[in-house]
Design an enzyme around this catalytic site. Structure first.
Site, PDB file in Angstrom:
ATOM      1  CB  CYS A  15      -0.906  -0.026   1.373  1.00  0.00           C
ATOM      2  SG  CYS A  15      -2.054  -1.281   1.359  1.00  0.00           S
ATOM      3  N   GLY A  41      -0.166   0.141  -5.068  1.00  0.00           N
ATOM      4  CA  GLY A  41      -1.386  -0.185  -4.799  1.00  0.00           C
ATOM      5  C   GLY A  41      -2.514   0.280  -6.028  1.00  0.00           C
ATOM      6  CG  ASN A 116       2.949   0.212   3.311  1.00  0.00           C
ATOM      7  OD1 ASN A 116       4.018   0.634   3.239  1.00  0.00           O
ATOM      8  ND2 ASN A 116       2.344  -0.932   2.952  1.00  0.00           N
ATOM      9  N   GLY A 117       1.141  -1.943   5.520  1.00  0.00           N
ATOM     10  CA  GLY A 117       1.893  -3.409   6.087  1.00  0.00           C
ATOM     11  C   GLY A 117       0.826  -4.323   6.620  1.00  0.00           C
ATOM     12  CE1 TYR A 262       7.763  -6.278  -9.467  1.00  0.00           C
ATOM     13  CE2 TYR A 262       6.560  -5.967  -7.333  1.00  0.00           C
ATOM     14  CZ  TYR A 262       6.341  -6.433  -8.685  1.00  0.00           C
ATOM     15  OH  TYR A 262       5.437  -6.536  -9.321  1.00  0.00           O
TER      16      TYR A 262
HETATM   17  P1  AMP Z   1       5.595 -15.247 -11.173  1.00  0.00           P
HETATM   18  O1  AMP Z   1       5.013 -15.273 -12.440  1.00  0.00           O
HETATM   19  O2  AMP Z   1       4.519 -15.880 -10.251  1.00  0.00           O
HETATM   20  O3  AMP Z   1       6.935 -16.245 -11.078  1.00  0.00           O
HETATM   21  O4  AMP Z   1       5.747 -13.787 -10.590  1.00  0.00           O
HETATM   22  C1  AMP Z   1       7.206 -13.270 -11.031  1.00  0.00           C
HETATM   23  C2  AMP Z   1       7.193 -11.989 -11.386  1.00  0.00           C
HETATM   24  O5  AMP Z   1       6.104 -11.023 -10.792  1.00  0.00           O
HETATM   25  C3  AMP Z   1       8.229 -11.086 -11.677  1.00  0.00           C
HETATM   26  O6  AMP Z   1       8.121 -10.554 -13.120  1.00  0.00           O
HETATM   27  C4  AMP Z   1       8.154  -9.908 -10.766  1.00  0.00           C
HETATM   28  O7  AMP Z   1       8.397  -8.759 -11.296  1.00  0.00           O
HETATM   29  C5  AMP Z   1       6.680  -9.981 -10.434  1.00  0.00           C
HETATM   30  N1  AMP Z   1       6.299  -9.896  -8.737  1.00  0.00           N
HETATM   31  C6  AMP Z   1       7.399  -9.953  -7.817  1.00  0.00           C
HETATM   32  N2  AMP Z   1       6.927 -10.123  -6.758  1.00  0.00           N
HETATM   33  C7  AMP Z   1       5.672  -9.860  -6.681  1.00  0.00           C
HETATM   34  C8  AMP Z   1       4.467  -9.640  -5.955  1.00  0.00           C
HETATM   35  N3  AMP Z   1       4.579  -9.571  -4.479  1.00  0.00           N
HETATM   36  N4  AMP Z   1       3.306  -9.522  -6.410  1.00  0.00           N
HETATM   37  C9  AMP Z   1       3.145  -9.492  -7.776  1.00  0.00           C
HETATM   38  N5  AMP Z   1       4.153  -9.595  -8.579  1.00  0.00           N
HETATM   39  C10 AMP Z   1       5.304  -9.830  -8.226  1.00  0.00           C
END
Ligand code: AMP
Length: 487
Positions: A15, A41, A116-117, A262
């Site tokens: 968030c 978010g 946030n959290g 990220y």
């Molecule tokens: P996946 O396809 O499930 O392996 O998700 C990996 C991709 O999702 C990567 O390209 C990341 O940039 C992105 N990603 C990483 N962490 C998150 C997160 N918490 N929520 C959504 N996307 C994420």
């Protein structure tokens, strides 16, 4: 029901919180700040302002521009102070009554809360509060703050807030607005970010203050960075200026390392380090650790871009945009049917054949969660004629779920929780796969951690070392932790 968040391939973050004190157009500035924090978010957003007499509020589902794009909405949110929130639901459903800032009238006046959290004892607290007669209006964990403040026997807002904070466990950065103060809080470990900024001011007016999740929200409103709110600190901003208190017992600093990898926007500076620079350095370290003969380094946009640049610089290979991202993929467009949802990655990413054909390609992304994105991207790069595809990831394998406010699927769905790197390479269809090591990550960030040192960050998603107790989640966490033999 919510769609599976990892299927729609959108950035999923926690968030964003924002607050401003003593400025003309507080609500307009808050909308701008929230717009800069949109990456944190996208499900819902809200603003509460105070005009010295009355609180005004507006919330909506969707993006900031959709909810606050109408000038009439902003002009109805009167007053020189305001707080706002961008929500990506990590707990609770996406319904309007869950949208923050939460607001309630108390004996001492009004209070708006943006959180946030994620609280790890919210369920236990909620059960106890409901037994005492508290009537919960939402299903978000953040509402426990409101009830704990309401039932506190202390008289001032700040004392009641401290009383409430001493009962909650978890990760939280809060921005709260009462009749006479704007307050910012970071949990004792400082897991989530929060920064303080200064805005405006001239000979006749001392100017105002801003609290925000990230520095990118200061830039958009023309505010100057003052400092990070410290872990365990409460800053109280009122007409006398900024007052700081530290009511908690000291705890180790454990800022979320995934913010660097990220979550945070690359133009933000977190705890003194520009996120962009951190990502580039991680990419350089990744190249040193896992070099492979290749012709070109290609990022998975957008999150893989800075680390791919670092990788290319360190390896001496050309950096090319071999995958192009379409920024106009709306969530509703890809949600309706499974068939359409499976097209998600093609709608969002397309291969730039001219760059990929016949090349040995190093693909750089920030993380593999379930592996869906990597598998589809690798396939797309091969179809575009790449001779070899080497996947490089600028985080260690994500082996554990986050319980501190980052949306991760349950442990059984994390590819790295069930497979070693060689198996993962096969599953995503890459010729080779490598992740940065935990030691390499800490070295790149210039902080202690890895090699048995006490970690400077929360790295639980990579190590399973959870710095804050998981009382609510104990059963769930234990179930997840026991999914793997010997872990
Ligand atoms: P996946 O396809 O499930 O392996 O998700 C990996 C991709 O999702 C990567 O390209 C990341 O940039 C992105 N990603 C990483 N962490 C998150 C997160 N918490 N929520 C959504 N996307 C994420």
């Amino acid at each position: 029901m919510l769609p599976d968040r990892f299927d729609d391939d959108k950035p999923h973050e926690e968030c964003g919180v924002f607050g401003v004190w003593n400025v003309p157009d507080a609500a307009a500035l808050t909308a701008l700040g929230l717009h800069a924090l949109q990456h944190r978010g996208q499900e819902a957003t809200g603003i509460v302002s105070f005009d010295g007499q009355k609180f005004h509020q507006h919330r909506g589902l969707g993006l900031v521009a959709d909810t606050f794009g109408d000038a009439r909405v902003i002009s109805s949110l009167q007053g020189p102070t305001a707080v706002g929130h961008n929500r990506y639901a990590t707990t609770g459903e996406t319904i309007l009554r869950n949208v923050q800032p939460l607001y309630a009238d108390f004996e001492f006046g009004g209070l708006a809360v943006s959180h946030n959290g994620n609280l790890t004892n919210a369920m236990a607290l909620k059960r106890a509060l409901v037994r005492r007669g508290c009537l919960f209006q939402s299903t978000t964990d953040s509402e426990v703050f409101v009830h704990l403040i309401a039932i506190s026997l202390y008289s001032t807002v700040v004392d009641r807030l401290i009383d409430a904070l001493k009962q909650v466990v978890g990760a939280y950065s809060l921005v709260c607005l009462s009749n006479d103060a704007l307050m910012g809080v970071r949990d004792p470990h400082g897991v989530r970010p929060l920064i303080l900024g200064r805005i405006g001011g001239n000979e006749r007016n001392n100017g105002g203050w801003v609290l925000a999740s990230e520095t990118c929200a200061l830039d958009i409103v023309g505010a100057e960075f003052v400092r990070d709110v410290e872990p365990g600190e409460i800053v109280i901003i009122n007409d006398k200026g900024v007052h700081s208190i530290k009511p908690f017992s000291p705890a180790s600093d454990r800022f979320c390392v995934f913010e660097y990898i990220y979550f945070a926007r690359p133009d933000s500076v977190v705890e003194g380090m520009p996120v962009y620079e951190a990502r580039k350095r991680i990419g350089e370290a990744l190249a040193r650790e896992s070099a492979v003969p290749a012709d070109v380094v290609v990022p998975v946009p957008d999150s893989g871009v800075p680390s791919a640049m670092g990788y290319a610089e360190a390896s001496g290979l050309p950096f090319e945009l071999g995958i192009i991202r379409n920024h106009y993929v709306g969530r509703t467009f890809i949600e309706p049917t499974d068939q359409i949802r499976n097209l998600g990655v093609k709608l969002k990413h397309s291969a730039n054949r001219a760059v990929l054909k016949g090349k040995r390609v190093i693909l750089v992304d920030d993380s593999i969660v379930r592996g869906t994105t990597s598998r589809k991207i690798v396939e797309m790069v091969r179809q575009a004629g790449a001779a070899e595809v080497h996947m490089r990831i600028s985080s260690p394998p994500t082996t554990h779920s986050c319980f501190y406010g980052i949306d991760t699927p349950e442990r059984g769905k994390l590819l790295a929780a069930r497979h070693d790197v060689a198996e993962m390479a096969k599953l995503i269809g890459a010729d080779t796969l490598a992740f940065i090591s935990i030691d390499g990550l800490y070295e790149a960030l210039g902080k202690a951690g890895g090699r048995g040192a006490q970690p400077a960050y929360c790295d639980a998603c990579f190590t399973g070392d959870y710095p804050i107790s998981l009382s609510d989640m104990t059963n769930e966490a234990e179930r997840q932790l026991s999914l793997l033999p010997g872990q």
